[in-house]
Design a protein around this motif. Structure first.
Motif, PDB file in Angstrom:
ATOM      1  N   GLU A   1       2.194   2.166  34.488  1.00 41.17           N
ATOM      2  CA  GLU A   1       1.253   1.670  35.496  1.00 41.17           C
ATOM      3  C   GLU A   1       1.808   1.871  36.893  1.00 41.17           C
ATOM      4  O   GLU A   1       1.101   2.314  37.799  1.00 41.17           O
ATOM      5  CB  GLU A   1       0.943   0.194  35.260  1.00 41.17           C
ATOM      6  CG  GLU A   1       0.015  -0.051  34.102  1.00 41.17           C
ATOM      7  CD  GLU A   1      -0.236  -1.528  33.839  1.00 41.17           C
ATOM      8  OE1 GLU A   1       0.228  -2.381  34.624  1.00 41.17           O
ATOM      9  OE2 GLU A   1      -0.917  -1.818  32.843  1.00 41.17           O
ATOM     10  N   LEU A   2       3.066   1.568  37.064  1.00 37.42           N
ATOM     11  CA  LEU A   2       3.681   1.733  38.382  1.00 37.42           C
ATOM     12  C   LEU A   2       3.769   3.212  38.770  1.00 37.42           C
ATOM     13  O   LEU A   2       3.526   3.571  39.921  1.00 37.42           O
ATOM     14  CB  LEU A   2       5.054   1.070  38.409  1.00 37.42           C
ATOM     15  CG  LEU A   2       5.688   0.904  39.780  1.00 37.42           C
ATOM     16  CD1 LEU A   2       4.755   0.237  40.779  1.00 37.42           C
ATOM     17  CD2 LEU A   2       6.968   0.095  39.650  1.00 37.42           C
ATOM     18  N   ALA A   3       4.072   4.066  37.824  1.00 32.70           N
ATOM     19  CA  ALA A   3       4.113   5.501  38.116  1.00 32.70           C
ATOM     20  C   ALA A   3       2.732   5.988  38.559  1.00 32.70           C
ATOM     21  O   ALA A   3       2.598   6.677  39.572  1.00 32.70           O
ATOM     22  CB  ALA A   3       4.592   6.278  36.893  1.00 32.70           C
ATOM     23  N   TRP A   4       1.700   5.622  37.814  1.00 31.99           N
ATOM     24  CA  TRP A   4       0.349   6.086  38.131  1.00 31.99           C
ATOM     25  C   TRP A   4      -0.216   5.440  39.383  1.00 31.99           C
ATOM     26  O   TRP A   4      -1.006   6.060  40.101  1.00 31.99           O
ATOM     27  CB  TRP A   4      -0.587   5.858  36.953  1.00 31.99           C
ATOM     28  CG  TRP A   4      -0.484   6.936  35.917  1.00 31.99           C
ATOM     29  CD1 TRP A   4       0.077   6.839  34.685  1.00 31.99           C
ATOM     30  CD2 TRP A   4      -0.958   8.275  36.025  1.00 31.99           C
ATOM     31  NE1 TRP A   4      -0.006   8.036  34.023  1.00 31.99           N
ATOM     32  CE2 TRP A   4      -0.646   8.936  34.826  1.00 31.99           C
ATOM     33  CE3 TRP A   4      -1.614   8.980  37.018  1.00 31.99           C
ATOM     34  CZ2 TRP A   4      -0.971  10.266  34.605  1.00 31.99           C
ATOM     35  CZ3 TRP A   4      -1.939  10.311  36.796  1.00 31.99           C
ATOM     36  CH2 TRP A   4      -1.620  10.943  35.599  1.00 31.99           C
ATOM     37  N   LYS A   5       0.137   4.219  39.667  1.00 33.07           N
ATOM     38  CA  LYS A   5      -0.399   3.557  40.862  1.00 33.07           C
ATOM     39  C   LYS A   5      -0.021   4.305  42.129  1.00 33.07           C
ATOM     40  O   LYS A   5      -0.689   4.186  43.151  1.00 33.07           O
ATOM     41  CB  LYS A   5       0.074   2.106  40.935  1.00 33.07           C
ATOM     42  CG  LYS A   5      -0.719   1.196  40.024  1.00 33.07           C
ATOM     43  CD  LYS A   5      -0.271  -0.239  40.157  1.00 33.07           C
ATOM     44  CE  LYS A   5      -1.092  -1.110  39.228  1.00 33.07           C
ATOM     45  NZ  LYS A   5      -0.656  -2.507  39.300  1.00 33.07           N
ATOM     46  N   GLN A   6       0.999   5.108  42.058  1.00 38.32           N
ATOM     47  CA  GLN A   6       1.401   5.894  43.212  1.00 38.32           C
ATOM     48  C   GLN A   6       0.380   6.976  43.546  1.00 38.32           C
ATOM     49  O   GLN A   6       0.384   7.510  44.646  1.00 38.32           O
ATOM     50  CB  GLN A   6       2.776   6.523  42.962  1.00 38.32           C
ATOM     51  CG  GLN A   6       3.847   5.466  42.810  1.00 38.32           C
ATOM     52  CD  GLN A   6       5.146   6.044  42.349  1.00 38.32           C
ATOM     53  OE1 GLN A   6       6.013   6.295  43.168  1.00 38.32           O
ATOM     54  NE2 GLN A   6       5.277   6.271  41.067  1.00 38.32           N
ATOM     55  N   THR A   7      -0.494   7.301  42.610  1.00 37.23           N
ATOM     56  CA  THR A   7      -1.508   8.325  42.863  1.00 37.23           C
ATOM     57  C   THR A   7      -2.798   7.734  43.398  1.00 37.23           C
ATOM     58  O   THR A   7      -3.675   8.469  43.822  1.00 37.23           O
ATOM     59  CB  THR A   7      -1.839   9.117  41.571  1.00 37.23           C
ATOM     60  OG1 THR A   7      -2.512   8.270  40.649  1.00 37.23           O
ATOM     61  CG2 THR A   7      -0.600   9.720  40.963  1.00 37.23           C
TER      62      THR A   7
ATOM     63  N   PRO B   1      -1.891   3.662  48.688  1.00 42.95           N
ATOM     64  CA  PRO B   1      -1.058   4.264  49.735  1.00 42.95           C
ATOM     65  C   PRO B   1       0.392   4.369  49.285  1.00 42.95           C
ATOM     66  O   PRO B   1       0.914   3.482  48.602  1.00 42.95           O
ATOM     67  CB  PRO B   1      -1.208   3.280  50.903  1.00 42.95           C
ATOM     68  CG  PRO B   1      -2.558   2.667  50.679  1.00 42.95           C
ATOM     69  CD  PRO B   1      -2.688   2.547  49.174  1.00 42.95           C
ATOM     70  N   LEU B   2       1.034   5.449  49.663  1.00 44.96           N
ATOM     71  CA  LEU B   2       2.384   5.767  49.201  1.00 44.96           C
ATOM     72  C   LEU B   2       3.351   4.600  49.348  1.00 44.96           C
ATOM     73  O   LEU B   2       4.084   4.273  48.431  1.00 44.96           O
ATOM     74  CB  LEU B   2       2.913   6.987  49.964  1.00 44.96           C
ATOM     75  CG  LEU B   2       4.289   7.494  49.571  1.00 44.96           C
ATOM     76  CD1 LEU B   2       4.307   7.953  48.121  1.00 44.96           C
ATOM     77  CD2 LEU B   2       4.707   8.632  50.478  1.00 44.96           C
ATOM     78  N   PHE B   3       3.343   3.959  50.486  1.00 45.77           N
ATOM     79  CA  PHE B   3       4.315   2.891  50.722  1.00 45.77           C
ATOM     80  C   PHE B   3       4.108   1.688  49.810  1.00 45.77           C
ATOM     81  O   PHE B   3       5.009   0.901  49.620  1.00 45.77           O
ATOM     82  CB  PHE B   3       4.291   2.446  52.193  1.00 45.77           C
ATOM     83  CG  PHE B   3       3.001   1.816  52.604  1.00 45.77           C
ATOM     84  CD1 PHE B   3       2.785   0.460  52.425  1.00 45.77           C
ATOM     85  CD2 PHE B   3       1.989   2.586  53.166  1.00 45.77           C
ATOM     86  CE1 PHE B   3       1.588  -0.123  52.804  1.00 45.77           C
ATOM     87  CE2 PHE B   3       0.794   2.004  53.545  1.00 45.77           C
ATOM     88  CZ  PHE B   3       0.587   0.648  53.361  1.00 45.77           C
ATOM     89  N   GLU B   4       2.920   1.526  49.228  1.00 41.49           N
ATOM     90  CA  GLU B   4       2.652   0.356  48.398  1.00 41.49           C
ATOM     91  C   GLU B   4       3.400   0.370  47.066  1.00 41.49           C
ATOM     92  O   GLU B   4       3.731  -0.668  46.544  1.00 41.49           O
ATOM     93  CB  GLU B   4       1.152   0.199  48.139  1.00 41.49           C
ATOM     94  CG  GLU B   4       0.403  -0.327  49.325  1.00 41.49           C
ATOM     95  CD  GLU B   4      -1.049  -0.572  49.023  1.00 41.49           C
ATOM     96  OE1 GLU B   4      -1.432  -0.721  47.840  1.00 41.49           O
ATOM     97  OE2 GLU B   4      -1.826  -0.608  49.989  1.00 41.49           O
ATOM     98  N   ASN B   5       3.602   1.519  46.486  1.00 43.83           N
ATOM     99  CA  ASN B   5       4.211   1.566  45.159  1.00 43.83           C
ATOM    100  C   ASN B   5       5.375   2.532  45.015  1.00 43.83           C
ATOM    101  O   ASN B   5       6.152   2.407  44.082  1.00 43.83           O
ATOM    102  CB  ASN B   5       3.144   1.881  44.106  1.00 43.83           C
ATOM    103  CG  ASN B   5       2.197   0.731  43.920  1.00 43.83           C
ATOM    104  OD1 ASN B   5       2.602  -0.343  43.480  1.00 43.83           O
ATOM    105  ND2 ASN B   5       0.942   0.908  44.284  1.00 43.83           N
ATOM    106  N   ALA B   6       5.523   3.483  45.901  1.00 42.37           N
ATOM    107  CA  ALA B   6       6.593   4.475  45.759  1.00 42.37           C
ATOM    108  C   ALA B   6       7.974   3.833  45.812  1.00 42.37           C
ATOM    109  O   ALA B   6       8.849   4.171  45.019  1.00 42.37           O
ATOM    110  CB  ALA B   6       6.467   5.556  46.821  1.00 42.37           C
TER     111      ALA B   6
END
Length: 168
Positions: free
Chosen positions: A33-39, A42-47
């Motif tokens: 989920e965390l990997a996919w949320k990056q797509t 916004p980048l800064f939110e999960n990267a």
């Protein structure tokens, strides 16, 4: 901004294949989920949250401390139970996904993402080394990076992921 280029999508799909092959009995959904949320955020939110769960970062300290700025103490314990501190390929896959995401942070992508190709090649080599089949590239071909200064459109894993079905 959200990077939704083919390279990032392929890297995450390769990660899914690795997880299915190497960790079939472990529920790795929080990691995926965390990997996919990056797509799709916004980048800064999960990267940077993803960076903190890369095993070499997550296991750097035995206890939760102020070094972790993005994950909570509860998440720290959850991810430490899920992720394998001794699997160098898992660590490298997660690092390369992170690099693929952040290769163009704060810039325009003028070269069709060539700068992130190296990281995808490393991801693919890990799957090949472990005799894990590569995901079907046809799943990501409809997605282009010709919008938003080369960052592409926001992509939700539903319809792409073989394991996860986040709508947003």
């Amino acid at each position: 901004m959200c990077l939704s280029g083919v390279k990032q999508l392929m890297a995450i799909l390769c990660f899914e294949e690795y997880i299915k092959a190497k960790y079939p009995d472990i529920d790795m959904m929080p990691v995926l989920e965390l990997a996919w949320k990056q797509t799709c955020t916004p980048l800064f939110e999960n990267a940077y949250k993803f960076v903190e769960i890369i095993p070499e970062c997550l296991f750097e300290f035995d206890v939760y401390n102020a070094e972790f700025e993005e994950i909570s103490e509860e998440e720290f314990h959850i991810f430490r139970k899920l992720l394998n501190n001794t699997d160098e390929d898992l660590n490298e896959l997660m690092l390369q996904i992170s690099y693929t995401l952040r290769a163009y942070e704060g810039t325009r992508i003028n070269d069709n993402g060539i700068g992130s190709s190296y990281h995808l090649e490393k991801v693919i080599s890990i799957l090949e080394k472990n005799n894990i089949p590569l995901p079907d590239i046809k799943k990501v071909l409809p997605y282009t990076s010709d919008k938003r200064d080369g960052w592409g459109e926001i992509i939700y894993p539903k319809g792409i992921s073989t394991m996860l079905f986040l709508d947003n």
